[in-house]
Design a protein around this motif. Structure first.
Motif, short mmCIF file in Angstrom:
data_model
loop_
_atom_site.label_atom_id
_atom_site.label_comp_id
_atom_site.label_asym_id
_atom_site.label_seq_id
_atom_site.Cartn_x
_atom_site.Cartn_y
_atom_site.Cartn_z
N ALA A 122 0.81 -1.21 0.00
CA ALA A 122 0.00 0.00 0.00
C ALA A 122 0.85 1.27 0.00
O ALA A 122 0.32 2.37 -0.16
CB ALA A 122 -0.93 0.01 1.21
N TYR A 123 2.14 1.10 0.20
CA TYR A 123 3.03 2.25 0.36
C TYR A 123 3.96 2.44 -0.84
O TYR A 123 4.51 1.48 -1.37
CB TYR A 123 3.90 2.09 1.61
CG TYR A 123 3.16 2.35 2.89
CD1 TYR A 123 2.32 1.40 3.45
CD2 TYR A 123 3.28 3.59 3.54
CE1 TYR A 123 1.62 1.66 4.62
CE2 TYR A 123 2.59 3.85 4.70
CZ TYR A 123 1.77 2.88 5.25
OH TYR A 123 1.09 3.14 6.40
N HIS A 124 4.12 3.70 -1.22
CA HIS A 124 5.21 4.07 -2.10
C HIS A 124 6.48 4.07 -1.24
O HIS A 124 6.44 4.43 -0.06
CB HIS A 124 4.98 5.46 -2.70
CG HIS A 124 3.61 5.63 -3.29
ND1 HIS A 124 3.18 4.93 -4.40
CD2 HIS A 124 2.56 6.41 -2.90
CE1 HIS A 124 1.94 5.27 -4.68
NE2 HIS A 124 1.54 6.16 -3.79
N MET A 125 7.59 3.67 -1.84
CA MET A 125 8.82 3.55 -1.08
C MET A 125 9.92 4.41 -1.70
O MET A 125 9.86 4.76 -2.88
CB MET A 125 9.28 2.09 -1.04
CG MET A 125 8.31 1.13 -0.38
SD MET A 125 8.01 1.50 1.35
CE MET A 125 9.65 1.20 2.05
N GLY A 126 10.89 4.74 -0.88
CA GLY A 126 11.96 5.57 -1.42
C GLY A 126 13.23 5.50 -0.61
O GLY A 126 13.29 4.87 0.45
N ALA A 181 12.38 4.95 3.15
CA ALA A 181 11.21 5.70 3.57
C ALA A 181 9.95 5.12 2.94
O ALA A 181 10.00 4.56 1.85
CB ALA A 181 11.36 7.17 3.16
N ALA A 182 8.85 5.28 3.65
CA ALA A 182 7.55 4.80 3.16
C ALA A 182 6.54 5.94 3.22
O ALA A 182 6.52 6.70 4.19
CB ALA A 182 7.08 3.63 4.00
N SER A 183 5.72 6.02 2.18
CA SER A 183 4.75 7.11 2.12
C SER A 183 3.46 6.65 1.46
O SER A 183 3.49 5.89 0.48
CB SER A 183 5.35 8.28 1.33
OG SER A 183 4.39 9.31 1.17
N LEU A 184 2.36 7.16 1.97
CA LEU A 184 1.05 6.93 1.34
C LEU A 184 0.69 8.07 0.39
O LEU A 184 -0.29 7.98 -0.34
CB LEU A 184 -0.03 6.79 2.41
CG LEU A 184 -0.01 5.51 3.26
CD1 LEU A 184 -1.04 5.62 4.39
CD2 LEU A 184 -0.28 4.29 2.41
N TRP A 185 1.47 9.17 0.41
CA TRP A 185 1.08 10.40 -0.27
C TRP A 185 1.07 10.30 -1.77
O TRP A 185 0.09 10.64 -2.44
CB TRP A 185 2.04 11.53 0.15
CG TRP A 185 1.76 12.05 1.51
CD1 TRP A 185 2.13 11.51 2.71
CD2 TRP A 185 1.07 13.26 1.83
NE1 TRP A 185 1.69 12.30 3.73
CE2 TRP A 185 1.05 13.37 3.23
CE3 TRP A 185 0.47 14.25 1.07
CZ2 TRP A 185 0.45 14.45 3.88
CZ3 TRP A 185 -0.12 15.33 1.71
CH2 TRP A 185 -0.13 15.41 3.10
N SER A 186 2.20 9.91 -2.34
CA SER A 186 2.39 10.04 -3.77
C SER A 186 3.58 9.18 -4.17
O SER A 186 4.49 8.99 -3.37
CB SER A 186 2.68 11.51 -4.12
OG SER A 186 3.29 11.63 -5.38
N PRO A 187 3.63 8.68 -5.41
CA PRO A 187 4.82 7.92 -5.83
C PRO A 187 6.09 8.75 -5.83
O PRO A 187 7.19 8.21 -5.70
CB PRO A 187 4.46 7.49 -7.26
CG PRO A 187 2.99 7.55 -7.34
CD PRO A 187 2.57 8.68 -6.42
#
Length: 122
Positions: free
Chosen positions: A30-34, A96-102
């Motif tokens: 469910a998370y975009h990663m970076g 890092a993990a984010s739900l915001w945006s790719p």
């Protein structure tokens, strides 16, 4: 939630390193990663991000063509392959993990890993 980064180390300029980040207690798909990095005395900066299904990737201009981000949702893991390393790549690297945006920024990060040191000698 835990993001466990590994794979950092000391390498000579021109060499390669591969970073890994394993996520636990996170609905990984469910998370975009970076990956972000922070050099001594500098702000944390964007390196690369990847969309939650792996279909889209984004890179900082400084690493484009040298670094590759990828993910394996079955293994709850994200990777950063770093080639042709330069001394200016020396930094602590954070996953890092984010739900915001790719394509997300440090301020849009929901979870951080603990960081792994990458040192490139000249």
């Amino acid at each position: 939630v835990q993001l466990q980064a590994s794979g950092g180390g000391l390498v000579q300029a021109g060499g390669s390193l591969s970073l890994s980040c394993a996520a636990s207690q996170l609905t990984f798909g469910a998370y975009h990663m970076g990956w972000f990095r922070q050099a001594p005395g500098k702000e944390r900066e964007f390196v690369a991000t990847i969309s939650k299904n792996g279909g889209n990737t984004y890179y900082a201009n400084s690493v484009k063509g040298r670094f590759t981000i990828s993910r394996d949702n079955a293994k709850n893991s994200v990777y950063l392959q770093m080639n042709t390393l330069k001394p200016e790549d020396t930094a602590v690297y954070y996953c890092a993990a984010s739900l915001w945006s790719p394509f997300f920024s440090a301020t849009q990060t929901d979870y951080w890993g603990q960081g792994t040191q990458v040192t490139v000698s000249s």
